[in-house]
Write a protein that holds these residues in place. Structure first.
Motif, short mmCIF file in Angstrom:
data_model
loop_
_atom_site.label_atom_id
_atom_site.label_comp_id
_atom_site.label_asym_id
_atom_site.label_seq_id
_atom_site.Cartn_x
_atom_site.Cartn_y
_atom_site.Cartn_z
N THR A 30 0.92 -1.02 0.36
CA THR A 30 0.09 0.08 -0.26
C THR A 30 0.92 1.01 0.20
OG1 THR A 30 -1.36 -1.15 1.30
CG2 THR A 30 -1.88 1.69 1.72
N MET A 31 1.53 1.66 1.12
CA MET A 31 2.68 2.26 1.22
C MET A 31 4.13 2.23 0.67
SD MET A 31 0.65 3.62 4.50
CE MET A 31 1.98 5.41 4.78
N MET A 32 4.76 2.91 0.19
CA MET A 32 6.24 2.82 -0.13
C MET A 32 6.59 4.47 0.12
SD MET A 32 6.30 1.50 -3.56
CE MET A 32 7.77 1.37 -4.06
N PHE A 33 7.49 4.44 0.70
CA PHE A 33 8.74 5.63 1.46
C PHE A 33 10.01 5.78 0.96
CE2 PHE A 33 5.10 5.17 4.92
CZ PHE A 33 5.24 3.63 5.12
N TRP A 34 9.92 6.86 0.60
CA TRP A 34 11.12 7.45 -0.28
C TRP A 34 12.34 8.38 1.42
CZ3 TRP A 34 13.94 5.92 -4.09
CH2 TRP A 34 12.99 5.28 -5.12
N SER A 42 21.68 11.14 9.61
CA SER A 42 20.23 10.34 9.99
C SER A 42 18.81 10.28 8.79
CB SER A 42 19.50 9.97 11.64
OG SER A 42 18.56 11.07 11.43
N LEU A 43 18.72 9.02 8.24
CA LEU A 43 18.00 8.69 7.52
C LEU A 43 16.47 10.10 7.50
CD1 LEU A 43 17.42 5.10 7.46
CD2 LEU A 43 17.81 6.55 4.87
N THR A 44 16.67 9.99 6.68
CA THR A 44 15.26 11.41 6.84
C THR A 44 14.13 10.83 5.83
OG1 THR A 44 17.23 13.02 6.99
CG2 THR A 44 14.87 14.00 6.34
N LEU A 45 13.31 11.40 6.30
CA LEU A 45 11.99 10.75 5.19
C LEU A 45 11.33 11.56 4.26
CD1 LEU A 45 10.00 9.01 4.42
CD2 LEU A 45 8.02 9.46 6.27
N ILE A 46 11.53 12.08 3.23
CA ILE A 46 11.14 12.28 2.31
C ILE A 46 9.13 12.47 1.89
CG2 ILE A 46 11.22 13.42 -0.32
CD1 ILE A 46 14.32 11.91 -0.53
N ALA A 47 9.13 11.42 1.77
CA ALA A 47 7.43 11.59 0.98
C ALA A 47 7.59 10.50 0.97
CB ALA A 47 7.09 11.99 -0.01
N THR A 48 5.47 9.68 1.46
CA THR A 48 5.30 8.79 1.42
C THR A 48 4.28 8.38 -0.23
OG1 THR A 48 5.25 8.97 3.81
CG2 THR A 48 3.60 6.91 2.56
N ALA A 49 4.81 7.48 -0.26
CA ALA A 49 3.82 7.04 -1.54
C ALA A 49 2.89 6.38 -1.72
CB ALA A 49 4.67 6.97 -2.45
N ASN A 50 1.13 6.99 -2.33
CA ASN A 50 -0.12 6.00 -1.63
C ASN A 50 0.17 5.63 -2.84
OD1 ASN A 50 0.00 4.71 0.66
ND2 ASN A 50 -1.25 7.32 1.03
N GLN A 51 -0.32 4.34 -3.67
CA GLN A 51 -0.67 4.18 -4.99
C GLN A 51 -2.33 5.03 -5.31
OE1 GLN A 51 -4.06 2.21 -6.53
NE2 GLN A 51 -2.69 2.64 -8.52
N GLY A 52 -2.42 6.06 -6.31
CA GLY A 52 -3.81 6.57 -6.60
C GLY A 52 -3.88 7.61 -5.99
N LEU A 73 1.00 -0.54 -7.28
CA LEU A 73 0.94 -0.85 -6.31
C LEU A 73 2.28 -1.73 -6.24
CD1 LEU A 73 -2.18 -2.62 -4.59
CD2 LEU A 73 -1.61 -0.12 -4.52
N THR A 74 2.90 -1.69 -7.07
CA THR A 74 4.64 -2.47 -6.97
C THR A 74 5.57 -1.76 -7.35
OG1 THR A 74 3.94 -3.34 -8.84
CG2 THR A 74 3.50 -4.86 -7.70
N PHE A 75 5.27 -0.33 -7.70
CA PHE A 75 6.24 0.75 -8.17
C PHE A 75 6.10 1.60 -8.03
CE2 PHE A 75 9.43 1.21 -11.84
CZ PHE A 75 8.99 2.22 -12.34
N SER A 76 7.53 2.29 -7.90
CA SER A 76 7.03 3.74 -7.69
C SER A 76 8.55 4.78 -8.19
CB SER A 76 7.35 4.18 -6.21
OG SER A 76 7.47 6.06 -6.18
N THR A 77 8.70 5.86 -8.74
CA THR A 77 9.82 6.51 -8.75
C THR A 77 9.93 8.06 -7.98
OG1 THR A 77 8.86 8.22 -10.61
CG2 THR A 77 9.21 6.00 -11.66
N LEU A 78 10.86 8.38 -7.93
CA LEU A 78 11.07 9.85 -7.53
C LEU A 78 12.11 10.85 -8.15
CD1 LEU A 78 11.75 11.51 -4.34
CD2 LEU A 78 13.54 10.24 -4.49
N THR A 79 11.60 11.90 -8.80
CA THR A 79 12.62 12.46 -9.44
C THR A 79 13.37 13.65 -8.50
OG1 THR A 79 11.31 12.25 -11.63
CG2 THR A 79 12.74 13.88 -11.38
N VAL A 80 14.77 13.58 -8.71
CA VAL A 80 15.20 14.60 -7.89
C VAL A 80 15.35 16.04 -9.21
CG1 VAL A 80 17.81 15.49 -6.55
CG2 VAL A 80 17.14 13.21 -6.85
N SER A 81 14.72 16.41 -9.01
CA SER A 81 14.10 18.09 -10.19
C SER A 81 15.81 19.19 -9.90
CB SER A 81 13.56 18.50 -10.47
OG SER A 81 12.55 17.57 -10.36
#
Lengths: 115, 110
Positions: A30-34, A42-52, A73-81
């Motif tokens: 359901t949820m993917m995290f970047w 430390s690891l810093t949370l950028i965003a949480t990605a929910n499908q839809g 539900l199996t794929f996500s992308t993060l773009t650094v712009s």
């Protein structure tokens, strides 16, 4: 637990360009995290990605700089712009192992250097 | 003050030694505590997961949480060169917002 494939594993990019990082999970989640991991920090949370739905960004991170897609539900992308040297870091995607925050499974990370 | 603090090390020990890794935290609402191990050029992998106070053992690893002092520990018995990695502690209140320490680098010398 889920297996995550993340690519590219590393890249060197020119400032002002953009890089898209892909994260593929071998099961539906359901949820993917970047996350971002800067040297010595430390690891810093950028965003949480929910499908839809639109991704939810943490304080200090904005959609224009870090657009995220979650087409299924199996794929996500993060773009650094519009990258600058300050964006040099390791970027990691992760999924929740059992739900309800019982720890994460992480991808192997993308090591980004901006020159 | 960071919510989770961890000595960055590096910590260097001989093979076979007992290793003690520690974190302190400031948020008394934290209920879930985790230790991750991260090898060079890899993502973190979950080692131990505990809820509230107490001890949890898994093979050579023991996680300990003392909520009264806001102190988290990971003990590694009979340390091996393959244990050389960065160890991250992490906590959350029960939601998905996990706070990580910056990690302690451990070197186990053969």
């Amino acid at each position: 637990s889920a297996v995550i494939s993340q690519k590219p594993s590393r890249d060197i990019c020119q400032r002002g360009t953009s890089l898209t990082i892909q994260c593929q999970v071998d099961s539906q989640v359901t949820m993917m995290f970047w996350y971002r991991q800067q040297p010595g920090q430390s690891l810093t949370l950028i965003a949480t990605a929910n499908q839809g739905s639109e991704a939810t960004y943490e304080s200090g991170f904005v959609i224009d700089k870090f657009p995220i897609s979650r087409p299924n539900l199996t794929f996500s992308t993060l773009t650094v712009s519009n990258m600058s040297p300050e964006d040099s870091s390791i970027y990691l995607c992760s999924v929740d192992r059992q739900g309800a925050g019982y720890g994460y499974t992480f991808g192997s990370g993308t090591r980004l250097t901006v020159v | 003050q960071k919510e989770v603090e961890q000595d960055p090390g590096p910590l260097s020990v001989p093979e076979g030694a007992i290793v003690s890794l520690n974190c302190t935290y400031s948020n008394s609402a934290f209920q879930y505590f985790m230790w991750y191990r991260q090898y060079s050029r890899k993502g973190p992998e979950l080692l131990m997961y505990t809820y509230s106070s107490g001890n949890k053992e898994d093979g050579r690893f023991t996680a300990q949480v003392d909520k009264s002092s806001k102190y988290i520990s990971l003990f590694i018995r009979d340390s091996q060169p393959s244990d050389s990695a960065t160890y991250l502690c992490a906590s959350h209140t029960g939601g998905f917002k996990t706070i990580f320490g910056a990690g302690t680098r451990l070197f186990v010398k053969a």
